[in-house]
Design a protein around this motif. Structure first.
Motif, mmCIF file in Angstrom:
data_model
loop_
_atom_site.group_PDB
_atom_site.id
_atom_site.type_symbol
_atom_site.label_atom_id
_atom_site.label_comp_id
_atom_site.label_asym_id
_atom_site.label_seq_id
_atom_site.Cartn_x
_atom_site.Cartn_y
_atom_site.Cartn_z
ATOM 1 N N ASP A 1 0.834 -1.195 0.000
ATOM 2 C CA ASP A 1 0.000 0.000 0.000
ATOM 3 C C ASP A 1 0.877 1.257 0.000
ATOM 4 O O ASP A 1 1.850 1.346 0.755
ATOM 5 C CB ASP A 1 -0.905 -0.022 1.237
ATOM 6 N N GLY B 1 -3.569 5.982 -6.577
ATOM 7 C CA GLY B 1 -4.052 5.315 -7.779
ATOM 8 C C GLY B 1 -5.111 6.107 -8.520
ATOM 9 O O GLY B 1 -5.414 7.251 -8.166
ATOM 10 N N GLU C 1 2.768 -0.783 -5.012
ATOM 11 C CA GLU C 1 1.662 -1.720 -5.213
ATOM 12 C C GLU C 1 1.823 -2.522 -6.506
ATOM 13 O O GLU C 1 2.745 -2.313 -7.278
ATOM 14 C CB GLU C 1 0.318 -1.010 -5.135
ATOM 15 N N ARG D 1 -2.028 -0.953 -10.537
ATOM 16 C CA ARG D 1 -2.639 -0.164 -9.462
ATOM 17 C C ARG D 1 -2.342 1.327 -9.598
ATOM 18 O O ARG D 1 -3.087 2.149 -9.104
ATOM 19 C CB ARG D 1 -2.174 -0.656 -8.094
ATOM 20 N N SER E 1 -0.171 3.417 -8.236
ATOM 21 C CA SER E 1 0.066 4.175 -7.007
ATOM 22 C C SER E 1 1.540 4.526 -6.925
ATOM 23 O O SER E 1 2.387 3.807 -7.448
ATOM 24 C CB SER E 1 -0.327 3.348 -5.787
#
Length: 183
Positions: free
Chosen positions: A12, A46, A89, A93, A95
């Motif tokens: 994350d 994201g 990630e 994704r 991110s």
């Protein structure tokens, strides 16, 4: 110092952002090893995060963000300043974590408070877009043991256009560190 592995980035974005604090950005260039301790970052979560470049979808500019974790996403802002992000990630994704400020450690000239100044001091530009951060020339490392840090959370800077996303506490920095761009 030990180079971070792919698994570090494959998490994350908020966790990676916090865990990048206190680590070292290393860029080997021209026989020198430029090193700065990461003291301020911002997480971009994201395509659903309206402040993230990936909110515009997959484009030639954002392709790296949609790729594998542990790569550098470097872009030019205002036609004059480079900014470096760490892709996080799983692939797809999109991110990333923006590196906002460094505490100079070795061979850095000029200011390092702010993403554009950070890139200038580190010698980073569009040639580094897509660079694998597990390589030998550009990477993030940690010195063990890691001391405990007091981390501050604040809204990101310069994303007022992103509605409620502008108020999210996605900027992290080391409390009382004089190299932070904006306490």
């Amino acid at each position: 110092m030990r180079k971070l592995d792919r698994a570090f980035y494959d998490r994350d974005a908020q966790l990676v952002a916090r865990d990048l604090l206190g680590r070292y950005l290393v860029h080997r260039v021209g026989g020198l090893e430029r090193v700065g301790r990461i003291v301020e970052v911002e997480a971009y979560l994201g395509p659903h995060d309206l402040a993230a470049h990936s909110s515009k979808g997959l484009t030639p500019r954002t392709r790296v963000m949609f790729g594998a974790p542990g790569h550098a996403y470097v872009y030019l802002i205002y036609g004059m300043h480079h900014c470096v992000n760490v892709v996080t990630e799983a692939e797809g994704r999109a991110s990333a974590v923006l590196l906002r400020a460094l505490e100079p450690v070795s061979h850095l000239e000029g200011r390092t408070q702010g993403p554009g100044l950070l890139c200038k001091a580190m010698g980073l530009d569009l040639r580094h877009n897509g660079a694998d951060l597990l390589g030998d020339d550009l990477y993030v490392a940690e010195a063990l043991p890691m001391p405990p840090l007091r981390i501050v959370r604040r809204p990101r800077i310069g994303v007022d256009y992103a509605g409620h996303w502008a108020r999210r506490l996605l900027r992290f920095y080391i409390r009382d560190n004089r190299w932070v761009s904006k306490p």
